[in-house]
Design a protein around this motif. Structure first.
Motif, PDB file in Angstrom:
ATOM      1  N   VAL A  55       0.841  -1.210   0.000  1.00  0.00           N
ATOM      2  CA  VAL A  55       0.000   0.000   0.000  1.00  0.00           C
ATOM      3  C   VAL A  55       0.876   1.261   0.000  1.00  0.00           C
ATOM      4  O   VAL A  55       0.420   2.327  -0.349  1.00  0.00           O
ATOM      5  N   ARG A  56       2.131   1.098   0.374  1.00  0.00           N
ATOM      6  CA  ARG A  56       3.109   2.195   0.405  1.00  0.00           C
ATOM      7  C   ARG A  56       2.778   3.232   1.478  1.00  0.00           C
ATOM      8  O   ARG A  56       3.010   4.442   1.298  1.00  0.00           O
ATOM      9  N   LEU A  57       2.215   2.770   2.602  1.00  0.00           N
ATOM     10  CA  LEU A  57       2.003   3.690   3.720  1.00  0.00           C
ATOM     11  C   LEU A  57       3.351   4.104   4.298  1.00  0.00           C
ATOM     12  O   LEU A  57       4.358   3.392   4.169  1.00  0.00           O
ATOM     13  N   HIS A  58       3.356   5.264   4.953  1.00  0.00           N
ATOM     14  CA  HIS A  58       4.565   5.767   5.604  1.00  0.00           C
ATOM     15  C   HIS A  58       4.549   5.495   7.106  1.00  0.00           C
ATOM     16  O   HIS A  58       5.578   5.212   7.707  1.00  0.00           O
ATOM     17  N   ARG A  59       3.333   5.601   7.705  1.00  0.00           N
ATOM     18  CA  ARG A  59       3.230   5.482   9.176  1.00  0.00           C
ATOM     19  C   ARG A  59       2.003   4.653   9.537  1.00  0.00           C
ATOM     20  O   ARG A  59       0.911   4.886   9.003  1.00  0.00           O
ATOM     21  N   VAL A  60       2.187   3.678  10.412  1.00  0.00           N
ATOM     22  CA  VAL A  60       1.076   2.903  10.968  1.00  0.00           C
ATOM     23  C   VAL A  60       1.155   3.050  12.485  1.00  0.00           C
ATOM     24  O   VAL A  60       2.225   2.857  13.074  1.00  0.00           O
ATOM     25  N   HIS A  97     -10.335   6.295  29.525  1.00  0.00           N
ATOM     26  CA  HIS A  97      -9.000   5.712  29.703  1.00  0.00           C
ATOM     27  C   HIS A  97      -7.939   6.573  29.029  1.00  0.00           C
ATOM     28  O   HIS A  97      -8.159   7.112  27.940  1.00  0.00           O
ATOM     29  N   ASP A  98      -6.791   6.683  29.698  1.00  0.00           N
ATOM     30  CA  ASP A  98      -5.598   7.211  29.032  1.00  0.00           C
ATOM     31  C   ASP A  98      -5.139   6.160  28.023  1.00  0.00           C
ATOM     32  O   ASP A  98      -5.228   4.950  28.286  1.00  0.00           O
ATOM     33  N   MET A  99      -4.620   6.624  26.886  1.00  0.00           N
ATOM     34  CA  MET A  99      -4.212   5.707  25.826  1.00  0.00           C
ATOM     35  C   MET A  99      -2.752   5.937  25.449  1.00  0.00           C
ATOM     36  O   MET A  99      -2.325   7.082  25.267  1.00  0.00           O
ATOM     37  N   HIS A 100      -2.011   4.842  25.356  1.00  0.00           N
ATOM     38  CA  HIS A 100      -0.648   4.904  24.824  1.00  0.00           C
ATOM     39  C   HIS A 100      -0.699   4.932  23.302  1.00  0.00           C
ATOM     40  O   HIS A 100      -1.480   4.204  22.690  1.00  0.00           O
ATOM     41  N   VAL A 101       0.154   5.742  22.694  1.00  0.00           N
ATOM     42  CA  VAL A 101       0.340   5.760  21.239  1.00  0.00           C
ATOM     43  C   VAL A 101       1.640   5.018  20.929  1.00  0.00           C
ATOM     44  O   VAL A 101       2.671   5.266  21.575  1.00  0.00           O
ATOM     45  N   HIS A 102       1.566   4.118  19.963  1.00  0.00           N
ATOM     46  CA  HIS A 102       2.755   3.447  19.425  1.00  0.00           C
ATOM     47  C   HIS A 102       2.705   3.607  17.909  1.00  0.00           C
ATOM     48  O   HIS A 102       1.616   3.639  17.328  1.00  0.00           O
ATOM     49  N   ALA A 103       3.856   3.650  17.255  1.00  0.00           N
ATOM     50  CA  ALA A 103       3.847   3.736  15.790  1.00  0.00           C
ATOM     51  C   ALA A 103       5.089   3.123  15.197  1.00  0.00           C
ATOM     52  O   ALA A 103       6.153   3.049  15.835  1.00  0.00           O
ATOM     53  N   ARG A 104       4.927   2.669  13.948  1.00  0.00           N
ATOM     54  CA  ARG A 104       6.053   2.187  13.137  1.00  0.00           C
ATOM     55  C   ARG A 104       6.074   2.994  11.861  1.00  0.00           C
ATOM     56  O   ARG A 104       5.012   3.283  11.286  1.00  0.00           O
ATOM     57  N   LEU A 105       7.249   3.357  11.395  1.00  0.00           N
ATOM     58  CA  LEU A 105       7.405   4.057  10.125  1.00  0.00           C
ATOM     59  C   LEU A 105       7.968   3.086   9.088  1.00  0.00           C
ATOM     60  O   LEU A 105       8.711   2.156   9.444  1.00  0.00           O
ATOM     61  N   SER A 106       7.668   3.346   7.826  1.00  0.00           N
ATOM     62  CA  SER A 106       8.204   2.474   6.770  1.00  0.00           C
ATOM     63  C   SER A 106       9.723   2.507   6.786  1.00  0.00           C
ATOM     64  O   SER A 106      10.379   1.521   6.453  1.00  0.00           O
ATOM     65  N   THR A 107      10.277   3.606   7.206  1.00  0.00           N
ATOM     66  CA  THR A 107      11.736   3.742   7.245  1.00  0.00           C
ATOM     67  C   THR A 107      12.362   2.993   8.423  1.00  0.00           C
ATOM     68  O   THR A 107      13.586   2.909   8.520  1.00  0.00           O
ATOM     69  N   ASP A 108      11.513   2.464   9.330  1.00  0.00           N
ATOM     70  CA  ASP A 108      12.025   1.651  10.433  1.00  0.00           C
ATOM     71  C   ASP A 108      12.394   0.248   9.970  1.00  0.00           C
ATOM     72  O   ASP A 108      13.023  -0.489  10.709  1.00  0.00           O
ATOM     73  N   LEU A 109      11.946  -0.118   8.761  1.00  0.00           N
ATOM     74  CA  LEU A 109      12.163  -1.493   8.287  1.00  0.00           C
ATOM     75  C   LEU A 109      13.643  -1.832   8.242  1.00  0.00           C
ATOM     76  O   LEU A 109      14.453  -1.007   7.863  1.00  0.00           O
TER      77      LEU A 109
END
Ligand SMILES: CC(C)(COP(=O)(O)OP(=O)(O)OC[C@H]1O[C@@H](n2cnc3c(N)ncnc32)[C@H](O)[C@@H]1OP(=O)(O)O)[C@@H](O)C(=O)NCCC(=O)NCCS
Length: 109
Positions: A55-60, A97-109
């Motif tokens: 899909v060529r996403l940058h951030r999930v 609820h307080d929510m934690h944010v986590h993310a992965r970038l395509s450049t993390d691969l």
């Protein structure tokens, strides 16, 4: 996700998909009887790899309640480092609820 007997044991999906911004949120759950085998991490890793490569996403990114340590573990296992806390962000049955944010970038691969 299905077992050999063809019953669904959970799901991992992209939601709030914003193609113009090349971003999406991922969510997952596993039925209680199938927990304990890292199903969510394996499915989320496969889905995220597909989202970056095809899909060529940058951030999930993903959100989980700070009261949900199993989900935090899944996020870290999938290579989603923690980015911070959204205070009182999501209404659950027992309140906000307080929510934690986590993310992965395509450049993390
Ligand atoms: C979160 C969830 C998807 C994980 O299911 P799973 O893939 O079967 O995960 P596992 O039981 O194999 O556990 C994954 C990791 O979390 C840890 N863990 C599990 N329950 C835990 C708990 N209550 N406290 C702390 N850690 C826990 C496991 O030890 C494992 O750690 P490891 O990677 O270091 O071995 C499942 O518990 C679930 O569906 N919960 C309800 C819905 C939900 O919370 N969805 C996510 C919303 S953001």
């Amino acid at each position: 996700m299905r077992t050999g007997d063809d019953r669904a044991i959970g799901q991992a999906s992209l939601r709030t998909l914003a193609l113009f911004a090349a971003q999406a949120q991922v969510s997952y759950w596993v039925v209680p009887a199938a927990r304990g085998a890292h199903v969510a991490a394996r499915a989320t890793r496969a889905l995220t790899d597909w989202a970056f490569r095809t899909v060529r996403l940058h951030r999930v990114f993903l959100l989980h309640s700070t009261a949900n340590p199993a989900s935090c573990r899944v996020a870290l296992d999938c290579g989603f480092p923690a980015e911070g806390t959204l205070r009182g962000h999501m209404l659950h049955a027992d309140g906000w609820h307080d929510m934690h944010v986590h993310a992965r970038l395509s450049t993390d691969l």
